[in-house]
Every structure is written in C-alpha cells, then in structure tokens.
Motif scaffolding. Structure first.
Motif, mmCIF file in Angstrom:
data_model
loop_
_atom_site.group_PDB
_atom_site.id
_atom_site.type_symbol
_atom_site.label_atom_id
_atom_site.label_comp_id
_atom_site.label_asym_id
_atom_site.label_seq_id
_atom_site.Cartn_x
_atom_site.Cartn_y
_atom_site.Cartn_z
ATOM 1 N N ARG A 64 -4.955 -6.898 -4.692
ATOM 2 C CA ARG A 64 -4.173 -8.259 -4.940
ATOM 3 C C ARG A 64 -3.610 -7.785 -6.042
ATOM 4 N NH1 ARG A 64 -7.716 -13.469 -4.426
ATOM 5 N NH2 ARG A 64 -6.850 -13.116 -2.422
ATOM 6 N N TRP A 108 -13.376 -10.303 -6.285
ATOM 7 C CA TRP A 108 -11.970 -9.694 -6.605
ATOM 8 C C TRP A 108 -12.374 -9.083 -7.982
ATOM 9 C CZ3 TRP A 108 -8.099 -8.165 -3.693
ATOM 10 C CH2 TRP A 108 -8.252 -8.830 -2.319
ATOM 11 N N ALA A 157 -13.252 0.161 -2.670
ATOM 12 C CA ALA A 157 -13.009 -1.250 -2.582
ATOM 13 C C ALA A 157 -12.313 -1.339 -1.163
ATOM 14 C CB ALA A 157 -11.970 -1.690 -3.545
ATOM 15 N N HIS A 158 -12.012 -2.408 -0.738
ATOM 16 C CA HIS A 158 -11.322 -2.146 0.605
ATOM 17 C C HIS A 158 -10.011 -3.616 0.652
ATOM 18 C CE1 HIS A 158 -14.592 -5.321 1.056
ATOM 19 N NE2 HIS A 158 -13.659 -5.968 1.628
ATOM 20 N N GLY A 159 -9.637 -4.069 -0.251
ATOM 21 C CA GLY A 159 -8.638 -4.859 -0.464
ATOM 22 C C GLY A 159 -8.059 -4.790 -1.795
ATOM 23 N N ASN A 200 1.045 -1.084 0.099
ATOM 24 C CA ASN A 200 -0.120 0.077 0.067
ATOM 25 C C ASN A 200 0.890 1.346 -0.091
ATOM 26 O OD1 ASN A 200 -1.661 2.375 0.798
ATOM 27 N ND2 ASN A 200 -2.811 0.901 1.963
ATOM 28 N N SER A 250 -1.853 -10.172 -0.943
ATOM 29 C CA SER A 250 -2.745 -9.221 -0.982
ATOM 30 C C SER A 250 -2.699 -8.219 0.217
ATOM 31 C CB SER A 250 -4.242 -9.842 -0.702
ATOM 32 O OG SER A 250 -4.377 -10.897 -1.752
ATOM 33 N N PHE A 251 -3.403 -7.441 0.288
ATOM 34 C CA PHE A 251 -3.592 -6.319 1.512
ATOM 35 C C PHE A 251 -4.879 -5.653 1.784
ATOM 36 C CE2 PHE A 251 -1.558 -3.475 -1.367
ATOM 37 C CZ PHE A 251 -2.415 -2.353 -1.498
ATOM 38 N N SER A 252 -5.299 -5.353 2.837
ATOM 39 C CA SER A 252 -6.504 -4.739 3.204
ATOM 40 C C SER A 252 -6.204 -3.498 3.379
ATOM 41 C CB SER A 252 -7.386 -5.311 4.272
ATOM 42 O OG SER A 252 -7.556 -6.862 4.167
ATOM 43 N N TYR A 253 -7.120 -2.486 2.857
ATOM 44 C CA TYR A 253 -7.080 -0.993 3.289
ATOM 45 C C TYR A 253 -8.504 -0.424 3.548
ATOM 46 C CZ TYR A 253 -8.088 -0.160 -1.634
ATOM 47 O OH TYR A 253 -8.877 -0.199 -2.788
ATOM 48 N N LEU A 309 -10.844 -5.710 -4.179
ATOM 49 C CA LEU A 309 -11.877 -6.446 -3.401
ATOM 50 C C LEU A 309 -13.022 -5.418 -3.105
ATOM 51 C CD1 LEU A 309 -12.892 -8.985 -2.379
ATOM 52 C CD2 LEU A 309 -11.745 -8.336 -0.022
ATOM 53 N N LYS A 310 -14.076 -5.630 -4.034
ATOM 54 C CA LYS A 310 -15.309 -4.875 -3.934
ATOM 55 C C LYS A 310 -16.670 -5.797 -3.725
ATOM 56 C CE LYS A 310 -17.776 -1.554 -6.644
ATOM 57 N NZ LYS A 310 -17.690 -1.049 -8.021
#
Length: 150
Positions: A124, A93, A120-122, A56, A147-150, A88-89
């Motif tokens: 990849r 994906w 979105a919140h991830g 990120n 992947s990461f989340s945000y 990721l929404k």
C-alpha cells in the motif's frame, strides 16, 4: 524427420506458454493502479498538482510513479510528492517508511520504490503532494491510498 517434427512441436508449445504468461499479467503488474489527481490548496486556490500510479514492479518492488507541477511558480515555494509505504503481514499493515521526490518549482516526474517483502502479501502507498514553505508548515493535498496484492 519425425524427430524434427516433435522438436518443432515442443518449441511451439513453449513459445505459446510464454506468450500466455505475458498476456495473463494482471493490470496492477502491467500498468499500475492510478491514484488520480491530487491538489494542494490554500484560500486563494490550487498551489500544486500531482497524479500517477502504484504498481507491482516486476515482482520485486512496490513503485509509485508520479508527475507533479508547481501551479504557483512565482511564489518560490517548491513542490514535492510524498509516499508512505506499507506491507500487509499477518493481517496488519506495517509501515516501511516515507519517501519524498525532489523539490521543484516547475513540472517533474519520477518514481519512489520499496522492495517487496517476501513475508507479506500486499503493498500500500499513502500519497500526497505538498508545497514546501520555508518558515511555515507545508501545505499538502488530501491523501490518496492505493494497494495491490501479490
């Protein structure tokens, strides 16, 4: 003097809170998640290698950092890294497209990015290293998925 003391105390609190925010940055935001070493191979052995991270980047971009090497420089088939980005929404994906690094017959490093989506919140990345063969199918490594989340 009391007023100056309150002002100094307030600025100390602000400085401490800023330092806490910097120290509380998650590892994905600070250094990225490693995607390990990938090798493109054929029957005779390793042809190309790549490694790097996925991060990120300041809350603005999803960034793949890559280092790649042509392990068979004499064959005149250049090497590149490819990344497909996803976001990721609503629990799914969605692809945001594929990007490739420049091709080289030596060693190189660089990055590929996509702007983070506000809905979105991830994020990849599906990453591979490939050997570009002019008249044949490219030879690619197995894929790394990070992947990461945000």
């Amino acid at each position: 003097m009391t007023r100056l003391r309150h002002l100094l105390t307030a600025s100390t609190v602000v400085a401490a809170s800023l330092l806490t925010a910097v120290l509380a940055t998650t590892p994905a935001e600070a250094a990225g998640k490693s995607w390990g070493k990938l090798y493109a191979r054929d029957d005779s052995g390793k042809l190309a290698r790549a490694y790097g991270d996925f991060a990120n980047n300041g809350g603005v971009y999803a960034t793949v950092g890559a280092n790649w090497d042509d392990l068979r420089r004499s064959d005149h088939n250049p090497v590149y890294v490819e990344a497909e980005f996803f976001f990721l929404k609503n629990g799914m994906w969605e692809s945001a497209g594929t990007t490739q690094t420049p091709r080289t017959d030596t060693s190189a490093s660089g990055s590929m990015s996509r702007k983070l989506r506000h809905d979105a919140h991830g994020a990849r990345a599906v990453i591979k290293v490939c050997v570009d063969r002019a008249h044949w199918s490219d030879i690619c490594s197995p894929q790394a998925v990070v992947s990461f989340s945000y």
